[in-house]
Design an enzyme around this catalytic site. Sequence first.
Site, PDB file in Angstrom:
ATOM      1  N   ASN A  48      -6.754   3.748 -11.328  1.00 28.01           N
ATOM      2  CA  ASN A  48      -6.489   2.602 -12.207  1.00 28.01           C
ATOM      3  C   ASN A  48      -5.034   2.160 -12.111  1.00 28.01           C
ATOM      4  O   ASN A  48      -4.726   0.970 -12.160  1.00 28.01           O
ATOM      5  CB  ASN A  48      -6.849   2.933 -13.653  1.00 28.01           C
ATOM      6  N   GLU A 102     -10.002   1.380  -3.051  1.00 23.64           N
ATOM      7  CA  GLU A 102      -9.759   1.623  -4.476  1.00 23.64           C
ATOM      8  C   GLU A 102     -10.756   0.850  -5.341  1.00 23.64           C
ATOM      9  O   GLU A 102     -10.398   0.208  -6.324  1.00 23.64           O
ATOM     10  CB  GLU A 102      -8.308   1.312  -4.825  1.00 23.64           C
ATOM     11  N   THR A 128     -14.705  -0.928  -4.266  1.00 25.27           N
ATOM     12  CA  THR A 128     -15.198  -2.105  -3.569  1.00 25.27           C
ATOM     13  C   THR A 128     -15.465  -3.231  -4.569  1.00 25.27           C
ATOM     14  O   THR A 128     -15.568  -3.003  -5.780  1.00 25.27           O
ATOM     15  CB  THR A 128     -16.501  -1.798  -2.818  1.00 25.27           C
ATOM     16  N   LEU A 131      -3.982 -24.449   9.632  1.00 30.30           N
ATOM     17  CA  LEU A 131      -3.137 -24.206  10.797  1.00 30.30           C
ATOM     18  C   LEU A 131      -3.867 -24.413  12.121  1.00 30.30           C
ATOM     19  O   LEU A 131      -3.247 -24.371  13.188  1.00 30.30           O
ATOM     20  CB  LEU A 131      -2.575 -22.785  10.745  1.00 30.30           C
ATOM     21  N   GLY A 132      -5.182 -24.620  12.062  1.00 31.21           N
ATOM     22  CA  GLY A 132      -5.942 -24.847  13.278  1.00 31.21           C
ATOM     23  C   GLY A 132      -5.852 -23.669  14.234  1.00 31.21           C
ATOM     24  O   GLY A 132      -5.823 -22.508  13.827  1.00 31.21           O
ATOM     25  N   THR A 142     -11.079  10.066  -1.210  1.00 29.21           N
ATOM     26  CA  THR A 142     -12.198   9.540  -0.428  1.00 29.21           C
ATOM     27  C   THR A 142     -12.577  10.485   0.708  1.00 29.21           C
ATOM     28  O   THR A 142     -11.716  11.037   1.390  1.00 29.21           O
ATOM     29  CB  THR A 142     -11.826   8.164   0.153  1.00 29.21           C
ATOM     30  N   SER A 162       0.830  -1.204   0.000  1.00 24.78           N
ATOM     31  CA  SER A 162       0.000   0.000   0.000  1.00 24.78           C
ATOM     32  C   SER A 162       0.863   1.252   0.000  1.00 24.78           C
ATOM     33  O   SER A 162       0.568   2.218  -0.717  1.00 24.78           O
ATOM     34  CB  SER A 162      -0.928   0.007   1.221  1.00 24.78           C
ATOM     35  N   GLN A 177      -6.219 -36.657   2.653  1.00 20.61           N
ATOM     36  CA  GLN A 177      -6.881 -36.251   1.417  1.00 20.61           C
ATOM     37  C   GLN A 177      -7.613 -34.914   1.547  1.00 20.61           C
ATOM     38  O   GLN A 177      -7.576 -34.086   0.631  1.00 20.61           O
ATOM     39  CB  GLN A 177      -7.859 -37.343   0.971  1.00 20.61           C
ATOM     40  N   ARG A 188       3.152 -30.711  10.883  1.00 21.78           N
ATOM     41  CA  ARG A 188       2.140 -30.996  11.898  1.00 21.78           C
ATOM     42  C   ARG A 188       1.698 -32.462  11.799  1.00 21.78           C
ATOM     43  O   ARG A 188       1.159 -32.887  10.765  1.00 21.78           O
ATOM     44  CB  ARG A 188       0.939 -30.074  11.687  1.00 21.78           C
TER      45      ARG A 188
END
Length: 393
Positions: free
Chosen positions: A249, A372, A374, A347-348, A141, A100, A288, A277
Amino acid sequence: MSTRTTPLADPLDLIDLAAVLTDEERDIQATVATFLADRVRPHLAEWFENAHFARELAPEMGALGLLGMHLDGYGCAGTNAVSYGLACLELEAADSGFRSFVSVQGSLAMYSIHRWGSEEQKQEWLPRLAAGTAIGCFGLTEPDFGSNPAGMRTRAVRDGGDWILNGSKMWITNGGIADVATVWADTDEGVRGFLVPRGTPGFSTRDIRQKMSLRASVTSELHLADVRLPAEARLPGAAGLRGPLSCLNEARFGILFGAVGAGRDSLQAALRYADSRVQFDRPISGFQLTQRKLADMAVALGNSALLAVHLGRLKDGGRLRPEQVSVGKLNNVREALTIARECRTILGANGISLEYSPIRHANNLESVLTYEGTSEIHTLVIGQALTGQAAYR
């Protein structure tokens, strides 16, 4: 007999993204990644937690050529659009706050001067902004006018040879640290842009606190109370909303690459975690359901990356249309946010810790989804391109 093979270090290697890049583009991407690994990544969790932006890195980013890197002259690097996009990819792979900063500095503040400014304005500001010794922001804005900038209330009126500005701007990245603000205001002649240096009487900023997103970035309000500016402060080339929208843009182009970086970093974190893990006596990467999540995310990420490079090639050829930028921004940010959230599930409970990047990326991407343009506005831009009918009202 083992069926285990060597995992991919980069999920984008699945589609061999590097094959569609030039040697120079790959070198630029690698250089940016190395800088971030050395100077930024070790501190990101702390900076995000403490809502700190490392302003001292701006001159280093300037020396690397990151600021206004796709612009020509005035100390800018003058790279092609794809190289700029790949730099944004790596910046956002670290943190959206750094992408940004670079986007606002180069594609909003600097581009507004480069595209619409006078030669005197360019000579005064662009070399310093490119070097990172000065910082810029972009004030469009307003508190009540985000998606509808035509309704802006900030007003500029002539007073002899001067202009008097009154109004406020909201959610302005870099606002609290900027040395110069490009401020857009309504006038009797339509919307016009003005350069407002820090320290101008009547011009003040207030940083927005208690953010849950883009915490390693400065976000501010701008206030203008009878700010008197000389005639030469106006951007002479900008007339109407075409001026600020052209700048947006430029910035959206960087976002559609940056989102790929956030998705890639999230997926890399999930892949590493899943391989280490162990549950039920085996790594969860061997189950799976986990592999389906990983495969679906890798396919979506690869599609986003290829779309970004394709749009970059169009931009380098001077053929990129605004609705195509909307396609890239809408798709790539939406997919990156989905990836970051899904990676968190792999990652739980550990996924809510700043030790791992997906939750930070997910929080940041909530802002990227909104700013920039929505997702709703970009959907309507695409809808208008498909049907020929505007459905904004």
